[in-house]
Design a protein around this motif. Structure first.
Motif, short mmCIF file in Angstrom:
data_model
loop_
_atom_site.label_atom_id
_atom_site.label_comp_id
_atom_site.label_asym_id
_atom_site.label_seq_id
_atom_site.Cartn_x
_atom_site.Cartn_y
_atom_site.Cartn_z
N GLN A 82 -2.24 -14.74 -2.75
CA GLN A 82 -1.09 -15.47 -2.21
C GLN A 82 -1.37 -15.95 -0.78
OE1 GLN A 82 2.60 -13.28 -2.42
NE2 GLN A 82 3.76 -14.85 -1.31
N GLU A 83 -1.95 -15.07 0.02
CA GLU A 83 -2.28 -15.45 1.40
C GLU A 83 -3.34 -16.55 1.43
OE1 GLU A 83 -4.03 -13.53 5.56
OE2 GLU A 83 -3.84 -12.26 3.77
N THR A 97 -3.94 -23.57 -10.53
CA THR A 97 -4.27 -22.31 -11.20
C THR A 97 -4.15 -22.53 -12.71
OG1 THR A 97 -2.07 -21.31 -11.51
CG2 THR A 97 -3.06 -21.13 -9.30
N GLY A 98 -4.45 -21.46 -13.45
CA GLY A 98 -4.27 -21.51 -14.90
C GLY A 98 -2.84 -21.40 -15.34
N ILE A 103 -3.00 -13.15 -10.74
CA ILE A 103 -3.59 -13.90 -9.64
C ILE A 103 -3.17 -15.37 -9.69
CG2 ILE A 103 -5.78 -14.72 -8.66
CD1 ILE A 103 -5.22 -11.77 -8.09
N MET A 104 -3.01 -15.90 -10.89
CA MET A 104 -2.56 -17.29 -11.01
C MET A 104 -1.18 -17.46 -10.38
SD MET A 104 -3.86 -18.08 -14.91
CE MET A 104 -3.42 -16.45 -15.54
N GLU A 105 -0.27 -16.56 -10.70
CA GLU A 105 1.06 -16.61 -10.10
C GLU A 105 0.97 -16.50 -8.57
OE1 GLU A 105 4.41 -14.14 -11.71
OE2 GLU A 105 4.32 -13.25 -9.70
N ALA A 131 4.29 -19.61 -18.45
CA ALA A 131 4.04 -20.20 -17.14
C ALA A 131 4.80 -19.41 -16.07
CB ALA A 131 4.47 -21.66 -17.13
N ASN A 132 4.17 -19.24 -14.92
CA ASN A 132 4.85 -18.52 -13.84
C ASN A 132 5.88 -19.42 -13.16
OD1 ASN A 132 3.78 -19.68 -11.18
ND2 ASN A 132 1.84 -19.23 -12.24
#
Length: 250
Positions: A82-83, A97-98, A103-105, A131-132
């Motif tokens: 995120q950072e 992202t995917g 990690i994608m979120e 999907a996030n």
């Protein structure tokens, strides 16, 4: 006297994804259907390429973040992803992202924190990937190879966090494209020295030692634990490629 029962026909197995259907070998009895349906599948594949190119054509400056879907917001690498995305956004990069969790979120969430375009390229899976909620622009793909093309075409760098087979696949495919000269001026940064170092020790001690790759091939990738350093490496790569002017004092 009862008549012998007829042998039952084997039940057809429904293939779970479009990729599975494309890559399966048809039985002899299915040859006629195979020749009539695969041309339509080709049109569907072309349609996915057209959709991806059309929806991403206005994205000139993006970085893709890869990593495991199997972590949550409490994981240290979620917070670092995120950072990293936030710092990239502050440098003017959109984030791809995917589109899924983990990690994608985190990558899409960091893009939101920075106020830059947050893109998710989702994929059809046997167990549907949701999907996030941090995506501004999402595209759903049936075929992995179409989705991979979009990652490479619309990114100037990959930042790869700890992950599984999918993450490894994306990392090695990008390194193969760079090694063979199919893409140029493309930066790959791996996050987590502890996670990636054993793999690169094996590549050096076994694969390079046997002449399967050159030792210099290992220089195609950088490894760090620091989000700020990862962003610096991407920015410096952009400057060397002539896509960004060097800041005063750099």
């Amino acid at each position: 006297m009862s008549l012998p029962s007829k042998p039952s026909k084997p039940r057809a197995t429904k293939l779970s994804t479009a990729d599975a259907a494309l890559l399966s070998t048809p039985a002899v009895t299915e040859r006629r259907d195979f020749t009539s349906t695969d041309p339509w599948r080709v049109l569907r594949i072309v349609g996915e390429f057209v959709q991806g190119f059309e929806e991403l054509s206005d994205v000139p400056n993006a970085v893709t973040i890869f990593g495991s879907a199997r972590v949550d917001h409490r994981d240290p690498w979620y917070r670092k992803a995120q950072e990293t995305a936030r710092l990239l956004g502050e440098e003017g990069f959109a984030i791809i992202t995917g589109g899924g969790p983990g990690i994608m979120e985190a990558g899409n969430r960091g893009a939101r924190d920075a106020g830059v375009l947050s893109i998710g390229l989702n994929i059809e899976l046997p167990h549907e990937q949701q999907a996030n909620p941090y995506i501004d622009r999402g595209i759903d793909f049936r075929y992995f190879f179409v989705r991979k093309t979009m990652f490479v075409k619309y990114s100037t760098a990959f930042i790869v966090f700890p992950g599984g087979f999918g993450t490894l696949d994306e990392m090695f495919e990008s390194l193969t494209l760079i090694q063979t000269g199919k893409i140029e001026h493309f930066k790959v940064v791996l996050m987590s020295k502890a996670f990636w170092q054993p793999l690169f020790d094996w590549l050096r001690v076994t694969v390079a030692a046997e002449g399967k790759i050159a030792l210099s091939d290992l220089d195609l990738v950088s490894v760090t634990d620091d989000p700020a350093e990862a962003v610096r490496l991407v920015v410096e790569s952009e400057i060397r490629a002539g896509r960004r002017a060097a800041a005063p004092g750099r």
